[in-house]
Design an enzyme around this catalytic site. Structure first.
Site, PDB file in Angstrom:
ATOM      1  N   ASP A  33       0.839  -1.193   0.000  1.00  0.00           N
ATOM      2  CA  ASP A  33       0.000   0.000   0.000  1.00  0.00           C
ATOM      3  C   ASP A  33       0.876   1.246   0.000  1.00  0.00           C
ATOM      4  O   ASP A  33       2.012   1.227   0.496  1.00  0.00           O
ATOM      5  CB  ASP A  33      -0.887   0.040   1.247  1.00  0.00           C
ATOM      6  CG  ASP A  33      -1.952  -1.039   1.240  1.00  0.00           C
ATOM      7  OD1 ASP A  33      -2.206  -1.620   0.170  1.00  0.00           O
ATOM      8  OD2 ASP A  33      -2.529  -1.288   2.317  1.00  0.00           O
ATOM      9  N   ARG A  34       0.322   2.335  -0.505  1.00  0.00           N
ATOM     10  CA  ARG A  34       1.055   3.605  -0.521  1.00  0.00           C
ATOM     11  C   ARG A  34       1.548   3.976   0.876  1.00  0.00           C
ATOM     12  O   ARG A  34       2.677   4.418   1.055  1.00  0.00           O
ATOM     13  CB  ARG A  34       0.157   4.723  -1.052  1.00  0.00           C
ATOM     14  CG  ARG A  34       0.872   6.054  -1.187  1.00  0.00           C
ATOM     15  CD  ARG A  34      -0.061   7.247  -1.188  1.00  0.00           C
ATOM     16  NE  ARG A  34      -1.081   7.188  -2.227  1.00  0.00           N
ATOM     17  CZ  ARG A  34      -1.893   8.184  -2.509  1.00  0.00           C
ATOM     18  NH1 ARG A  34      -1.798   9.323  -1.844  1.00  0.00           N
ATOM     19  NH2 ARG A  34      -2.813   8.067  -3.430  1.00  0.00           N
TER      20      ARG A  34
END
Length: 249
Positions: A54-55
């Site tokens: 995930d970012r």
């Protein structure tokens, strides 16, 4: 420049900073930098993502150096042949050890998809109670947890800890905004406290077992030391932690 933490003829791994997307996506079209592009420019040749983070998650991110190396690693991830270890700071005192076994529902863009089976094992490594009021409580409790996901569903760790109401601090989508706000305003920590610390797997082309480790981000380590968790970090193999501990009463 990305921090390279492993490299051989087939693969290269970086310690992805929080906030960096792996590759271009329509949900963040405003972003101009991506790990895939940055590493390609840094090395001077094309690379291929072997998995995703995930970012908001920092840590080990693995790339293949050529198309032939991608397939066996993607298959290894799909067949649960890659051992993954994460660390997170979550709200409240979790049980000492448990498994979250709860299906993961797809996000709103894929509501038609059936929930996918998912399991996440975790162990509590340390706790702290801060003399800071949050919501209706006069103090705030947190746990440092070691997380071993058995499956690799999208946002699995974040959703699973939300499911048991031990929200990951800094998670804007699945977390608790009151605790996120307190960390941001009182502790100068505006980001999600979830870190991919290691990947271990049998190398597809070498007769060896590879373990790739990523040091904790500086802000994550700072908070752990501030909370008096130095011994827990050393026990978990983070030998580089600072010699001094600022401590928090």
């Amino acid at each position: 420049m990305l921090e390279i933490i492993y490299e051989d003829e087939s693969y290269v791994a970086v310690n992805k900073p929080n906030g960096l997307l792996v590759h271009r996506t329509r949900i963040a079209e405003e972003k101009k930098e991506f790990a895939l592009q940055m590493l390609r420019d840094q090395l001077g040749y094309q690379v291929y993502a072997a998995h995703r983070l995930d970012r908001g998650t920092s840590g080990v991110l693995l790339f293949a150096k050529n198309p032939e190396s991608v397939t066996p690693m993607v298959k290894a991830f799909e067949e649960k042949l890659v051992d993954k270890v994460y660390y997170a700071i979550v709200r409240g005192y979790t049980p000492e050890k448990d498994t979250i076994d709860s299906p993961i529902r797809s996000d709103k863009d894929h509501k038609h998809k059936a929930p996918q089976d998912a399991a996440t094992h975790y162990e509590r490594m340390a706790t702290v109670e801060l003399p800071i009021p949050v919501g209706r409580y006069s103090t705030a409790r947190y746990s440092l947890v070691k997380v071993v996901p058995e499956t690799g569903r999208m946002h699995q760790i974040r959703k699973h800890f939300a499911h048991i109401r031990h929200y990951i601090v800094g998670d804007k989508r699945h977390g608790d905004w009151r605790h996120n706000q307190m960390f941001r305003e009182q502790l100068e920590s505006p980001i999600m406290l979830l870190h991919s610390a290691s990947l271990a797997f049998a190398h597809p082309f070498q007769k060896s077992f590879i373990e790739i480790k990523a040091p904790l981000p500086q802000h994550f380590e700072r908070l752990c030391l501030q909370f008096g968790w130095k011994e827990a970090l050393l026990k978990e193999g983070f030998a580089h932690v600072q010699a001094t501990d600022s401590g928090m009463a």
